[in-house]
Motif scaffolding. Structure first.
Motif, PDB file in Angstrom:
ATOM      1  N   PHE A 187       0.835  -1.199   0.000  1.00 55.66           N
ATOM      2  CA  PHE A 187       0.000   0.000   0.000  1.00 55.66           C
ATOM      3  C   PHE A 187       0.871   1.251   0.000  1.00 55.66           C
ATOM      4  O   PHE A 187       0.612   2.203  -0.749  1.00 55.66           O
ATOM      5  CB  PHE A 187      -0.926   0.014   1.215  1.00 55.66           C
ATOM      6  CG  PHE A 187      -1.684   1.304   1.359  1.00 55.66           C
ATOM      7  CD1 PHE A 187      -2.832   1.535   0.621  1.00 55.66           C
ATOM      8  CD2 PHE A 187      -1.229   2.306   2.211  1.00 55.66           C
ATOM      9  CE1 PHE A 187      -3.525   2.738   0.731  1.00 55.66           C
ATOM     10  CE2 PHE A 187      -1.912   3.509   2.327  1.00 55.66           C
ATOM     11  CZ  PHE A 187      -3.057   3.716   1.585  1.00 55.66           C
ATOM     12  N   ASN A 191       0.716   4.029  -2.764  1.00 57.54           N
ATOM     13  CA  ASN A 191       0.141   5.314  -2.377  1.00 57.54           C
ATOM     14  C   ASN A 191       1.136   6.450  -2.571  1.00 57.54           C
ATOM     15  O   ASN A 191       0.772   7.550  -2.981  1.00 57.54           O
ATOM     16  CB  ASN A 191      -0.326   5.278  -0.922  1.00 57.54           C
ATOM     17  CG  ASN A 191      -1.116   6.510  -0.535  1.00 57.54           C
ATOM     18  OD1 ASN A 191      -2.082   6.875  -1.197  1.00 57.54           O
ATOM     19  ND2 ASN A 191      -0.704   7.165   0.523  1.00 57.54           N
ATOM     20  N   ALA A 269      -3.040   3.154  -5.607  1.00 56.93           N
ATOM     21  CA  ALA A 269      -3.213   2.959  -4.171  1.00 56.93           C
ATOM     22  C   ALA A 269      -4.505   2.213  -3.872  1.00 56.93           C
ATOM     23  O   ALA A 269      -4.550   1.342  -3.004  1.00 56.93           O
ATOM     24  CB  ALA A 269      -3.200   4.304  -3.455  1.00 56.93           C
ATOM     25  N   SER A 272      -4.512  -1.544  -3.792  1.00 63.86           N
ATOM     26  CA  SER A 272      -3.877  -2.224  -2.666  1.00 63.86           C
ATOM     27  C   SER A 272      -4.695  -2.130  -1.384  1.00 63.86           C
ATOM     28  O   SER A 272      -4.326  -2.698  -0.363  1.00 63.86           O
ATOM     29  CB  SER A 272      -2.470  -1.663  -2.428  1.00 63.86           C
ATOM     30  OG  SER A 272      -2.535  -0.301  -2.078  1.00 63.86           O
ATOM     31  N   LEU A 273      -5.818  -1.397  -1.425  1.00 71.88           N
ATOM     32  CA  LEU A 273      -6.706  -1.356  -0.267  1.00 71.88           C
ATOM     33  C   LEU A 273      -7.472  -2.668  -0.155  1.00 71.88           C
ATOM     34  O   LEU A 273      -7.863  -3.260  -1.159  1.00 71.88           O
ATOM     35  CB  LEU A 273      -7.705  -0.204  -0.394  1.00 71.88           C
ATOM     36  CG  LEU A 273      -7.224   1.199  -0.038  1.00 71.88           C
ATOM     37  CD1 LEU A 273      -8.329   2.200  -0.329  1.00 71.88           C
ATOM     38  CD2 LEU A 273      -6.803   1.296   1.417  1.00 71.88           C
TER      39      LEU A 273
END
Length: 284
Positions: A187, A191, A269, A272-273
């Motif tokens: 993440f 991000n 980002a 990857s949450l």
């Protein structure tokens, strides 16, 4: 009219003006909120009613996005007006500087002096957060400084957690360690759109982020233990607000009811949450 009274009056007028602007439709009840559990679109007030049941509410931000701070203020105002005894916890201030926040809320520190203290703690423009600070002061809402000592964090960024001496670790939570799992690293890489090929530097950065999570969770837990009647709204970056950030560290110390509001992130980002990383997402 003495200077102290004039300053307080000016702050009150500013707060009223801000309040008027902030409730004039810029965060409307039909704002685009998504409940993460089922993807259902809900209104602002439905989300707020759910947040009201929690002991801690995390509101993630991209630090330089004014609309994220606008949303934070609206949630703070609604919870305060609902009768909740709230405290606003801030990543933007180091815990060692709590005294300045107390002085600000008590009216013992002027605007210019507080602005200087803010700039000693945080590098982003004052204007991004001033409405939150002013509303808290004029409403008597306590502010809590969460962040770790800067000299320790800078050393971890440069050299990694293992470089810390026992003396330096005295300023951290007891028996603290710093392991970073791969999903959280992924993440962070996405991000922050990490471009460096220096893997050691990246790992040190991840360790520093995780150490901040642990420190802020410990500071928050200690405050909650000492103030069992308070509801805490945590204003912090998305990497700390997500479930795998401060909330999981807080749960490892003392499980409690927590809700997380996160902005939608850029595509890399967002990929990857994980579903449990937030309770609500907003496109503000």
């Amino acid at each position: 009219m003495n200077m102290h009274f004039s300053t307080r009056l000016a702050l009150l007028l500013i707060s009223i003006l801000i309040s008027g602007c902030m409730t004039s439709g810029r965060v409307a009840p039909e704002a685009p909120f998504e409940r993460a559990a089922d993807g259902r679109r809900i209104g602002f007030h439905e989300m707020l009613t759910d947040l009201r049941t929690s002991r801690v509410v995390f509101i993630g931000e991209l630090h330089d996005n004014p609309s994220h701070h606008q949303l934070q203020l609206e949630i703070i105002k609604w919870l305060h007006r609902s009768g909740a005894k709230i405290t606003v916890a801030l990543e933007m201030f180091r815990a060692q500087n709590q005294g300045y926040l107390n002085m600000w809320i008590n009216g013992d520190l002027g605007v210019l002096e507080f602005m200087n203290q803010y700039r000693n703690n945080w590098t982003l423009p004052w204007e991004l957060y001033d409405s939150i600070f002013l509303y808290a002061r004029n409403s008597g809402i306590p502010l809590l400084a969460l962040n770790a000592p800067d000299n320790i964090m800078q050393k971890v960024y440069r050299q990694g957690f293992k470089a810390l001496t026992q003396e330096e670790k005295r300023f951290l939570p007891p028996d603290v360690s710093c392991s970073v799992d791969k999903p959280y690293m992924n993440f962070i890489r996405r991000n922050f759109v990490w471009h460096s090929n220096d893997e050691a530097t990246f790992i040190h950065f991840c360790e520093a982020q995780q150490l901040r999570n642990k420190f802020m969770a410990y500071t928050l837990s200690d405050y909650l233990d000492r103030n069992p009647d308070r509801v805490v709204v945590v204003v912090t970056g998305v990497g700390h607000a997500m479930r795998r950030g401060i909330p999981d560290e807080l749960a490892s110390i003392k499980p409690m009811q927590v809700k997380i509001v996160m902005p939608f992130l850029h595509e890399l980002a967002a990929e990857s949450l994980q579903k449990g990383d937030a309770d609500y997402l907003t496109r503000m």
